[in-house]
Write an enzyme that holds these catalytic residues in place. Structure first.
Site, PDB file in Angstrom:
ATOM      1  N   THR A  16       0.822  -1.209   0.000  1.00  0.00           N
ATOM      2  CA  THR A  16       0.000   0.000   0.000  1.00  0.00           C
ATOM      3  C   THR A  16       0.858   1.262   0.000  1.00  0.00           C
ATOM      4  O   THR A  16       0.437   2.299  -0.498  1.00  0.00           O
ATOM      5  CB  THR A  16      -0.943  -0.033   1.226  1.00  0.00           C
ATOM      6  OG1 THR A  16      -1.861  -1.097   1.030  1.00  0.00           O
ATOM      7  CG2 THR A  16      -1.717   1.257   1.401  1.00  0.00           C
ATOM      8  N   THR A  95       1.739  -4.395   4.278  1.00  0.00           N
ATOM      9  CA  THR A  95       1.619  -4.678   5.716  1.00  0.00           C
ATOM     10  C   THR A  95       1.080  -6.085   6.004  1.00  0.00           C
ATOM     11  O   THR A  95       1.304  -6.611   7.093  1.00  0.00           O
ATOM     12  CB  THR A  95       0.701  -3.648   6.401  1.00  0.00           C
ATOM     13  OG1 THR A  95      -0.578  -3.686   5.778  1.00  0.00           O
ATOM     14  CG2 THR A  95       1.284  -2.251   6.336  1.00  0.00           C
ATOM     15  N   ASP A  96       0.379  -6.677   5.038  1.00  0.00           N
ATOM     16  CA  ASP A  96      -0.354  -7.911   5.344  1.00  0.00           C
ATOM     17  C   ASP A  96       0.551  -9.070   5.791  1.00  0.00           C
ATOM     18  O   ASP A  96       0.182  -9.837   6.680  1.00  0.00           O
ATOM     19  CB  ASP A  96      -1.181  -8.350   4.134  1.00  0.00           C
ATOM     20  CG  ASP A  96      -2.396  -7.449   3.916  1.00  0.00           C
ATOM     21  OD1 ASP A  96      -2.760  -6.704   4.844  1.00  0.00           O
ATOM     22  OD2 ASP A  96      -2.984  -7.492   2.819  1.00  0.00           O
TER      23      ASP A  96
HETATM   24  N1  ASP Z   1      -2.701  -5.549   0.977  1.00  0.00           N
HETATM   25  C1  ASP Z   1      -1.635  -4.595   1.212  1.00  0.00           C
HETATM   26  C2  ASP Z   1      -0.318  -5.347   1.216  1.00  0.00           C
HETATM   27  O1  ASP Z   1      -0.061  -6.061   2.139  1.00  0.00           O
HETATM   28  C3  ASP Z   1      -1.881  -3.917   2.519  1.00  0.00           C
HETATM   29  C4  ASP Z   1      -0.862  -2.900   2.932  1.00  0.00           C
HETATM   30  O2  ASP Z   1       0.227  -2.805   2.409  1.00  0.00           O
HETATM   31  O3  ASP Z   1      -1.176  -2.160   3.908  1.00  0.00           O
HETATM   32  O4  ASP Z   1       0.431  -5.253   0.275  1.00  0.00           O
END
Ligand code: ASP
Length: 312
Positions: A16, A95-96
């Site tokens: 993200t 983040t995932d």
């Molecule tokens: N779905 C995204 C990822 O993990 C979420 C994020 O980066 O906050 O790439």
């Protein structure tokens, strides 16, 4: 620009932090992994005296993280860490699965220099994007001369690879280290260190990771009310070499599921017992029928077991 204090390397993998929406009011429809590493770094204040080199290792939503990207990332980290002029590495990451990548990198690199993962909860096109500040903080940690090992810098906190978990699906302060607490805080670019930096690892060195298609498959099953053994029996039939059970509480497992796991173990499958609780740990006891994944969450116990099953 050649900095006299050395070089910081930014390895970008997507997420993200590199996400873009059609408009700032349309953030729910954003696409992760759209901006390149140079776009992430453009216009950011940089630690004085350091040259910064960006490299695009992947461009994915980290929910889709796979063994090929993990191997490439570990190898690029190992390459840069071996360069004497490199003071530290920053990895931009979704983040995932950031906690899994952080734990994996600590295990295969055990770096004496800092490897700092960061990302964002809001896309770069958001009216209040959190990515730029997180990246500035991550660079400050990598340049600090104090940090070492693999950590996650997010919303002003520095979390160690072993303890960090994503604990919220929306808040910009989405990461926590449970009972252990953060390793440090970043305040105006300064570190306030609270406890020891991550260390240990190298069960398997990054340079010896097998081809992605050869990585042992380890699956996670969950114990819950009404749990049974059908999934485990299907996995064994499918030839899975390793299973992590996310048990209840301090690692207890529903007796029907436990029976199937004991059968699996008997058939040669490596089984590890973790807990689905967010905090606390599973302690080993003499006479345990299923070995405890000491102190590891199910997703990290899975990484540890995969590396163990890769063998020598
Ligand atoms: N779905 C995204 C990822 O993990 C979420 C994020 O980066 O906050 O790439």
């Amino acid at each position: 620009m050649q900095g006299h204090k050395g070089k910081l390397v930014v390895l970008a993998t997507g997420g993200t932090i590199a996400g873009r929406a059609a408009s700032a009011s349309d953030n729910l429809a954003y696409q992760a992994a759209q901006l390149g590493v140079e776009q992430l770094l453009a216009g950011l204040p940089r630690p004085v005296g350091f040259a910064i080199e960006g490299e695009q290792v992947a461009q994915i939503d980290s929910k889709d993280m796979d063994f090929a990207v993990w191997r490439a990332l570990a190898q690029r980290c190992a390459h840069w860490l071996a360069q004497p002029e490199v003071a530290g590495i920053v990895v931009t990451h979704g983040t995932d699965t950031m906690e899994e990548s952080a734990f994996f990198l600590q295990q295969v690199l055990a770096p004496a220099k800092p490897v700092v993962l960061t990302g964002a909860m809001r896309p770069a096109t958001s009216v209040a994007a959190d990515g730029p500040q997180n990246l500035v903080d991550a660079l400050a940690v990598a340049a600090s001369g104090e940090a070492r090992g693999v950590c996650v810098v997010f919303a002003g906190s520095v979390h160690g690879a072993a303890d960090v978990q994503k604990v919220h699906g929306y808040r910009s302060n989405a990461f926590a280290s449970g009972d252990a607490g953060p390793v440090a805080y970043v305040e105006e670019g300064q570190l306030r260190v609270l406890r020891a930096w991550p260390q240990g690892g190298t069960v398997r060195a990054a340079g010896t990771l097998p081809d992605p298609g050869q990585w042992p498959r380890v699956e996670i099953v969950l114990s819950h009310a009404g749990a049974g053994g059908a999934i485990v029996r299907a996995l064994v039939k499918d030839g899975v070499p390793g299973i992590v059970v996310a048990g209840t509480g301090n690692g207890t497992v529903h007796r029907a599921l436990e029976e199937a796991l004991l059968e699996a173990q008997q058939a040669g499958v490596a089984v590890r017992r973790a807990s689905r609780c967010l905090q606390g740990r599973v302690l080993p006891h003499a006479g345990d029928r299923l070995p405890a994944a000491e102190g590891l969450t199910p997703v990290k116990a899975r990484v540890a077991l995969m590396l163990e099953l890769m063998g020598a």
